[in-house]
Scaffold this motif. Structure first.
Motif, PDB file in Angstrom:
ATOM      1  N   ARG A 289      30.374  39.553  52.408  1.00 22.41           N
ATOM      2  CA  ARG A 289      30.764  39.579  53.812  1.00 22.41           C
ATOM      3  C   ARG A 289      32.129  38.949  54.026  1.00 22.41           C
ATOM      4  NH1 ARG A 289      28.865  35.240  57.568  1.00 22.41           N
ATOM      5  NH2 ARG A 289      28.633  33.314  56.370  1.00 22.41           N
ATOM      6  N   ARG A 290      32.633  38.225  53.020  1.00 23.34           N
ATOM      7  CA  ARG A 290      33.978  37.676  53.100  1.00 23.34           C
ATOM      8  C   ARG A 290      34.968  38.466  52.265  1.00 23.34           C
ATOM      9  NH1 ARG A 290      33.538  33.391  56.117  1.00 23.34           N
ATOM     10  NH2 ARG A 290      31.576  32.209  56.145  1.00 23.34           N
ATOM     11  N   LEU A 291      34.532  39.562  51.700  1.00 25.23           N
ATOM     12  CA  LEU A 291      35.403  40.416  50.901  1.00 25.23           C
ATOM     13  C   LEU A 291      36.178  41.352  51.821  1.00 25.23           C
ATOM     14  CD1 LEU A 291      35.987  41.011  47.853  1.00 25.23           C
ATOM     15  CD2 LEU A 291      34.392  42.920  48.070  1.00 25.23           C
ATOM     16  N   ARG A 292      37.490  41.327  51.732  1.00 22.91           N
ATOM     17  CA  ARG A 292      38.359  42.164  52.579  1.00 22.91           C
ATOM     18  C   ARG A 292      39.034  43.279  51.801  1.00 22.91           C
ATOM     19  NH1 ARG A 292      35.549  39.901  55.344  1.00 22.91           N
ATOM     20  NH2 ARG A 292      35.971  38.476  57.091  1.00 22.91           N
ATOM     21  N   GLY A 293      38.793  43.347  50.514  1.00 24.87           N
ATOM     22  CA  GLY A 293      39.403  44.400  49.717  1.00 24.87           C
ATOM     23  C   GLY A 293      39.490  43.984  48.268  1.00 24.87           C
ATOM     24  N   VAL A 294      40.194  44.785  47.480  1.00 18.03           N
ATOM     25  CA  VAL A 294      40.392  44.510  46.063  1.00 18.03           C
ATOM     26  C   VAL A 294      41.847  44.781  45.718  1.00 18.03           C
ATOM     27  CG1 VAL A 294      38.015  45.003  45.367  1.00 18.03           C
ATOM     28  CG2 VAL A 294      39.690  46.855  45.433  1.00 18.03           C
ATOM     29  N   GLU A 295      42.255  44.209  44.605  1.00 16.60           N
ATOM     30  CA  GLU A 295      43.623  44.420  44.106  1.00 16.60           C
ATOM     31  C   GLU A 295      43.551  44.792  42.638  1.00 16.60           C
ATOM     32  OE1 GLU A 295      47.967  42.181  43.668  1.00 16.60           O
ATOM     33  OE2 GLU A 295      46.236  41.117  44.494  1.00 16.60           O
ATOM     34  N   LEU A 296      44.296  45.829  42.268  1.00 11.39           N
ATOM     35  CA  LEU A 296      44.418  46.258  40.876  1.00 11.39           C
ATOM     36  C   LEU A 296      45.767  45.770  40.360  1.00 11.39           C
ATOM     37  CD1 LEU A 296      42.882  48.109  38.746  1.00 11.39           C
ATOM     38  CD2 LEU A 296      44.575  49.842  39.341  1.00 11.39           C
ATOM     39  N   ARG A 297      45.752  44.841  39.401  1.00 13.24           N
ATOM     40  CA  ARG A 297      46.967  44.269  38.840  1.00 13.24           C
ATOM     41  C   ARG A 297      47.281  44.948  37.522  1.00 13.24           C
ATOM     42  NH1 ARG A 297      49.585  40.198  41.981  1.00 13.24           N
ATOM     43  NH2 ARG A 297      50.649  39.757  40.011  1.00 13.24           N
ATOM     44  N   GLU A 298      48.551  45.401  37.384  1.00 11.01           N
ATOM     45  CA  GLU A 298      48.987  46.116  36.184  1.00 11.01           C
ATOM     46  C   GLU A 298      50.334  45.556  35.730  1.00 11.01           C
ATOM     47  OE1 GLU A 298      47.929  50.614  36.529  1.00 11.01           O
ATOM     48  OE2 GLU A 298      48.415  49.934  38.546  1.00 11.01           O
ATOM     49  N   PRO A 299      50.349  44.492  34.926  1.00 10.60           N
ATOM     50  CA  PRO A 299      51.621  44.020  34.365  1.00 10.60           C
ATOM     51  C   PRO A 299      52.267  45.097  33.511  1.00 10.60           C
ATOM     52  CG  PRO A 299      49.874  42.400  34.074  1.00 10.60           C
ATOM     53  CD  PRO A 299      49.214  43.655  34.557  1.00 10.60           C
ATOM     54  N   ALA A 300      53.603  45.055  33.442  1.00  8.28           N
ATOM     55  CA  ALA A 300      54.353  46.155  32.838  1.00  8.28           C
ATOM     56  C   ALA A 300      53.918  46.493  31.416  1.00  8.28           C
ATOM     57  CB  ALA A 300      55.850  45.835  32.886  1.00  8.28           C
ATOM     58  N   PRO A 301      53.902  45.566  30.454  1.00  9.21           N
ATOM     59  CA  PRO A 301      53.491  45.983  29.098  1.00  9.21           C
ATOM     60  C   PRO A 301      52.064  46.521  29.066  1.00  9.21           C
ATOM     61  CG  PRO A 301      54.555  43.825  29.067  1.00  9.21           C
ATOM     62  CD  PRO A 301      54.272  44.155  30.501  1.00  9.21           C
ATOM     63  N   MET A 302      51.175  45.893  29.825  1.00 10.18           N
ATOM     64  CA  MET A 302      49.792  46.351  29.844  1.00 10.18           C
ATOM     65  C   MET A 302      49.668  47.722  30.497  1.00 10.18           C
ATOM     66  SD  MET A 302      46.512  44.365  31.459  1.00 10.18           S
ATOM     67  CE  MET A 302      47.209  42.809  30.874  1.00 10.18           C
ATOM     68  N   GLY A 451      51.072  45.588  41.602  1.00 14.40           N
ATOM     69  CA  GLY A 451      49.765  45.397  42.200  1.00 14.40           C
ATOM     70  C   GLY A 451      49.487  46.438  43.266  1.00 14.40           C
ATOM     71  N   THR A 452      48.294  46.998  43.241  1.00 15.00           N
ATOM     72  CA  THR A 452      47.851  47.959  44.257  1.00 15.00           C
ATOM     73  C   THR A 452      46.683  47.340  45.007  1.00 15.00           C
ATOM     74  OG1 THR A 452      48.471  49.792  42.794  1.00 15.00           O
ATOM     75  CG2 THR A 452      47.105  50.319  44.697  1.00 15.00           C
ATOM     76  N   VAL A 453      46.853  47.144  46.309  1.00 16.33           N
ATOM     77  CA  VAL A 453      45.863  46.469  47.141  1.00 16.33           C
ATOM     78  C   VAL A 453      45.217  47.480  48.067  1.00 16.33           C
ATOM     79  CG1 VAL A 453      45.476  44.675  48.857  1.00 16.33           C
ATOM     80  CG2 VAL A 453      47.135  44.300  47.024  1.00 16.33           C
TER      81      VAL A 453
END
Length: 552
Positions: A289-302, A451-453
Motif C-alpha cells: 500500500r506504500r508502493l508507488r511504482g518500480v524502477e529498472l536500473r541499467e548501468p552502462a556495462p551491464m 533508470g526507467t521509472v
C-alpha cells in the motif's frame, strides 16, 4: 492486542540476555584480540613491562567497560506493542520513554550479523519513514523468532493474525516472486562503480604500505611514476586492466555478501519481504500500500550484456545513501538478466505486463544539441585547465619536464576527452524517453546509470517545471512529478515545452490546468487533454490546437 502474547507486566518485554554473550564476544574480538597480539610482540621485544602490560590492561579495561554498559542497557530496556503504538523504555544514564504511533512505522528490518548467529539473536530496526522528522529505533538484542514476530505484527496494521495462522501452509508462507540464481553474480563485475572500487582498493593498499614507513611508500610511488613516464604505452593499459580487475573482484565480493540467499516473497498480508545476506542476514519488508511504482536500473556495462536490477519506489524506505554492503534499502533484486527483471516488475505491480517496457516517446533534437554544447564546453574547459597547469608547472624552479611536454599532455587529454564527452552526450540523449500508460507515468533518463521509472499516476502529488536560459532558447522544459516516495522527484528532462505540459495535464487531470495559459486561438474541444483523463496526446503526435503556450 489480538495475537500478541502479553506478560504479567502489562505487555512489557525485555531484550534477550543471551545477546550479552554476543556483545562480550564482540568486544573480545575487537579489543582483546589486537591488544593481546601487540602485548605479545612487545613481550618478544623485551619491553612487556611496562608497555605491553599497559596495552593489555587497557584493552581489558575498555572491553569490561563496554560489556558493563551493554549489560546495563539490556537490563533497563523494555518494549511493548499495543494496538495504537510501539513503546520503548531504556537508557544508560537517562531513562527515556518513546512512543511511536504504528501508523508512522514504515519499515521493520531484521538483521542477523554473523557474530550474532551462534547466539540465536538479531537486531530489529524500526523506521518511521524519510524526511526531516524520520527516525530509526533499534532493538538489540532480540531473539530471532521474536524479531520475525515483531516484523509481522508491526506491519499487519490491524489484519487478523489468527487468519494468517489458520491459513493453509502455502498461503502462510506467501508467494515467491524471485529466488537467487548463482549465475546472476556474473553481472557483478559489469557495474558502473567497478573503476571506483578498484581505485579504492588500490588506495587502501597504498595506505597499508604507508604503515610500514611513509618514506618507503614514497619511494614506491616515485618509482611507479618514473616508470609510467618512461613507458606510457605499457603502463596506461596495464594500470587500467589492474584497476578494472581489482574493482571486479571487489564488486563480486560485495554482491555475494549482500545478496546471498536472496528471496522475494509476497506475504499473505500483501507485504513484499526481501531476504538476503551472507555475513549479515537481512529481512526487509515493503508494504504494497506504500508502493508507488518500480524502477529498472541499467548501468552502462551491464546494459550492454543484458543485465538490470529492480528497485522499489515506495514511501518510508529512508535514504539509500545510508545503506552499505552493496545493496540499497529500496533494492528488490540483485543484478539479473533484463528479461527476468521485467517479469519481476510486472509481478511486483500485479500487472499482466510491465509498464516499464512500454514504448517511449523520443525527445526533440534540441535536447541533443543542448548536450553536445555542454560536451564541447567541458572539453574546452579541460583544455584551458591543462594549459594553465602546464604553464604553472613549467614555472616551478624544480620542474624537470619541459613546457612543451606539459602542453602536449594537456592538449592530448583535451583531445581524448572530446570524443568521450560527445559519446556521453549522444548516450544521454538516447536515454531520454517518457510515456503515459493507463495507470503509470513512465520516465527514462541516464547515459551511464540509466533508470526507467514506472510511477503510479495516483501517487503524483504535484509538478515542478523548470526552464534554464538555454532550455528557453531551444523551447525545452524539465517537467518533474513530485511524490512522497523514492527520490521524491521523477522528471521528464528536456522535453518540448508544450509536450511536457500536456503530459503533466493528462497524467493527473485538473492538477495543473489552473496554472496553464490558454492558447492565443480557440482550440477544438476534442484536441487537448480535456477530452478525457486517458487522452492519447502524450503518446502520439500533438493534434492541431492542443499546444499549451506556457504558464499564466
Amino acid at each position: 492486542m489480538t495475537g500478541y502474547t502479553r506478560t504479567a507486566d502489562d505487555g512489557w518485554r525485555r531484550l534477550s540476555r543471551v545477546g550479552l554473550w554476543a556483545g562480550c564476544a564482540a568486544f573480545a574480538a575487537l579489543l582483546l584480540g589486537p591488544g593481546s597480539v601487540v602485548a605479545a610482540v612487545l613481550a618478544v621485544s623485551g619491553v612487556f613491562l611496562p608497555w605491553g602490560a599497559l596495552v593489555l590492561g587497557g584493552a581489558v579495561l575498555v572491553a569490561a567497560l563496554g560489556t558493563g554498559a551493554d549489560a546495563l542497557r539490556v537490563h533497563r530496556t523494555r518494549y511493548r506493542v499495543t494496538e495504537p503504538r510501539l513503546e520503548i523504555r531504556g537508557g544508560i544514564l537517562v531513562l527515556a520513554h518513546r512512543a511511536i504511533p504504528r501508523e508512522r512505522i514504515r519499515s521493520v528490518d531484521v538483521a542477523v550479523p554473523v557474530w550474532l548467529r551462534p547466539f540465536g539473536v538479531c537486531k530489529v530496526t524500526v523506521g518511521t519513514g524519510q524526511g526531516a522528522g524520520a527516525e530509526e529505533i533499534s532493538l538489540e538484542y532480540v531473539a530471532r523468532a521474536e524479531g520475525e514476530r515483531l516484523r509481522r505484527e508491526l506491519l499487519l496494521r490491524g489484519a487478523a493474525p489468527e487468519a494468517a495462522e489458520g491459513a493453509p501452509a502455502q498461503a502462510a508462507e506467501g508467494v515467491e516472486l524471485a529466488r537467487l540464481r548463482p549465475r546472476w553474480f556474473a553481472f557483478a563485475p559489469l557495474g558502473a562503480a567497478v573503476p571506483a572500487l578498484g581505485l579504492g582498493v588500490i588506495g587502501g593498499a597504498y595506505n597499508v604500505l604507508s604503515w610500514f614507513g611513509e618514506r618507503r611508500a614514497g619511494r614506491v610511488a616515485v618509482a611507479v611514476f618514473e616508470f609510467a613516464v618512461a613507458n606510457p604505452l605499457v603502463v596506461v593499459p596495464g594500470a587500467v586492466a589492474v584497476v578494472l580487475a581489482t574493482g571486479a573482484v571487489a564488486a563480486s565480493a560485495a554482491q555475494v555478501e549482500a545478496w546471498w540467499g536472496y528471496r522475494l516473497v509476497r506475504e499473505p498480508d500483501g507485504t513484499l519481504l526481501v531476504r538476503r545476506g551472507l555475513v549479515t542476514s537481512t529481512s526487509l519488508s515493503v508494504e504494497e500500500r506504500r508502493l508507488r511504482g518500480v524502477e529498472l536500473r541499467e548501468p552502462a556495462p551491464m546494459r550492454w550484456f543484458g543485465g538490470a536490477r529492480v528497485k522499489a519506489v515506495a514511501t518510508g524506505l529512508g535514504t539509500d545513501s545510508k545503506q552499505k554492503g552493496g545493496a540499497q534499502r529500496s533494492g528488490l533484486s540483485p543484478d539479473m538478466p533484463r528479461e527476468r527483471a521485467l517479469r519481476l516488475t510486472a509481478d511486483v505491480l500485479r500487472a499482466p505486463s510491465t509498464p516499464v517496457a512500454a514504448p517511449l516517446r523520443a525527445h526533440p533534437r534540441a535536447a541533443l544539441r543542448l548536450r553536445l554544447r555542454r560536451a564541447a564546453t567541458a572539453a574546452l574547459a579541460l583544455g584551458a585547465l591543462a594549459a594553465l597547469g602546464a604553464a604553472g608547472a613549467a614555472a616551478l624552479p624544480w620542474a624537470w619536464v619541459p613546457e612543451v611536454a606539459w602542453a602536449a599532455a594537456g592538449a592530448g587529454a583535451a583531445a581524448a576527452a572530446a570524443p568521450v564527452l560527445a559519446v556521453w552526450a549522444v548516450g544521454s540523449y538516447r536515454g531520454l524517453g517518457h510515456t503515459l500508460t493507463p495507470g503509470y507515468l513512465v520516465v527514462r533518463r541516464g547515459a551511464v546509470l540509466r533508470g526507467t521509472v514506472a510511477l503510479r499516476r495516483d501517487g503524483v502529488i504535484g509538478w515542478r517545471i523548470s526552464r534554464s536560459p538555454f532550455q528557453r532558447r531551444l523551447g525545452l522544459a524539465t517537467v518533474g512529478a513530485t511524490t512522497a516516495a523514492g527520490s521524491g522527484l521523477y522528471a521528464v528532462v528536456d522535453a518540448e515545452e508544450s509536450a511536457g505540459l500536456r503530459v503533466a495535464a493528462a497524467a493527473v487531470p485538473g492538477l495543473l490546468d489552473q496554472f496553464l495559459a490558454e492558447p492565443p486561438r480557440a482550440r477544438r474541444p476534442e484536441a487537448g487533454p480535456e477530452a478525457g483523463p486517458r487522452a492519447a496526446g502524450p503518446a502520439g503526435p500533438a493534434p492541431a490546437g492542443a499546444r499549451h503556450p506556457g504558464f499564466r
